[in-house]
Design an enzyme around this catalytic site. Sequence first.
Site, short mmCIF file in Angstrom:
data_model
loop_
_atom_site.label_atom_id
_atom_site.label_comp_id
_atom_site.label_asym_id
_atom_site.label_seq_id
_atom_site.Cartn_x
_atom_site.Cartn_y
_atom_site.Cartn_z
N HIS A 4 42.57 44.22 45.00
CA HIS A 4 41.25 43.66 44.68
C HIS A 4 39.83 44.52 45.35
CE1 HIS A 4 42.31 39.57 43.13
NE2 HIS A 4 43.39 40.07 43.65
N CYS B 260 44.68 42.98 39.53
CA CYS B 260 45.84 42.06 39.64
C CYS B 260 46.15 41.31 38.85
CB CYS B 260 45.19 41.32 41.08
SG CYS B 260 46.63 40.49 42.10
N GLU C 260 37.05 44.43 44.35
CA GLU C 260 35.97 43.63 44.29
C GLU C 260 35.67 42.93 45.37
OE1 GLU C 260 38.66 42.91 42.74
OE2 GLU C 260 38.97 40.67 42.83
N ARG D 36 49.08 38.37 46.81
CA ARG D 36 50.20 37.95 46.04
C ARG D 36 50.09 39.00 44.77
NH1 ARG D 36 53.00 33.75 46.55
NH2 ARG D 36 53.44 33.46 44.44
N GLY E 80 43.31 36.55 39.73
CA GLY E 80 43.26 34.97 39.81
C GLY E 80 44.55 34.60 39.51
N GLU E 81 44.78 34.02 38.44
CA GLU E 81 46.31 33.53 38.23
C GLU E 81 46.56 33.84 36.64
OE1 GLU E 81 49.87 31.90 38.27
OE2 GLU E 81 48.38 31.17 36.71
N1 GLN Z 1 49.82 36.18 41.58
C1 GLN Z 1 48.89 36.23 40.67
C2 GLN Z 1 49.64 36.37 39.23
O1 GLN Z 1 50.75 36.55 39.25
C3 GLN Z 1 48.10 37.22 40.89
C4 GLN Z 1 47.25 37.11 42.13
C5 GLN Z 1 45.90 37.80 41.97
O2 GLN Z 1 45.23 38.07 40.87
N2 GLN Z 1 45.40 37.95 43.19
O3 GLN Z 1 49.00 36.00 38.19
#
Ligand code: GLN
Length: 211
Positions: A170, A78, A172, A135, A46-47
């Site tokens: 990912h 991620c 999933e 990303r 996610g972020e």
């Molecule tokens: N770019 C996101 C981060 O730095 C991670 C991206 C992702 O989980 N697909 O948090």
Amino acid sequence: MKIGVLALQGAFREHAALLRRCGAEPSEIRLPEELAGVDGLVVPGGESTTMWKLIVLYGFEKPLLDLAGMDIPFFGTCAGAILLAGRHNDSETEALGIIDISVSRNAYGRQIDSRETNITLSFSPQEPFNALFIRAPVIDETGPDVTVLARYRGKPVLVRQDTVLAATFHPELTEDERIHRYFLGMCTAAAISRTRAVPAPCPSFSHSVIP
Ligand code: GLN
């Protein structure tokens, strides 16, 4: 196996669906008390900055560290891998430091901000695994106790240290269940060794009279 999926932000539903397909019982975790009784925990992508703010807001930091200290397996994907790492390059986000890796956020550069590519899993090398990078962070360094299970362009993308698994892509979001099944294997092994660590009372022995 009851597997918690941290459901504060990001791709938690997709993890839960894949875990269910693998025969596990996923449980979406929104409050720290819901961690009780899980056999493993997924921290989704996610972020990472947003997820960290929510971890602090809901008081998850200590409960997550306590869970890791009880040898309950963790799987970070991620952004989740960024949160589990020992060190990273984002001053706004702390790292839980439960796996000895250094990561750089968004460090593959624009051309592979998002891409699909085949990688080889060391525990299942016969078939390539279609890895989806969105990303993604780069794992720059791994400590001596970390095993690299897959690489892309020479960099580790799937790593394990004892009961902690981290992927920069990912799994999933694909149909391939191999990495989730591998994680469930870690959860089963950890559950068995936790039972062995606490000796079960032996009724015949405890009722016997020892002169
Ligand atoms: N770019 C996101 C981060 O730095 C991670 C991206 C992702 O989980 N697909 O948090």
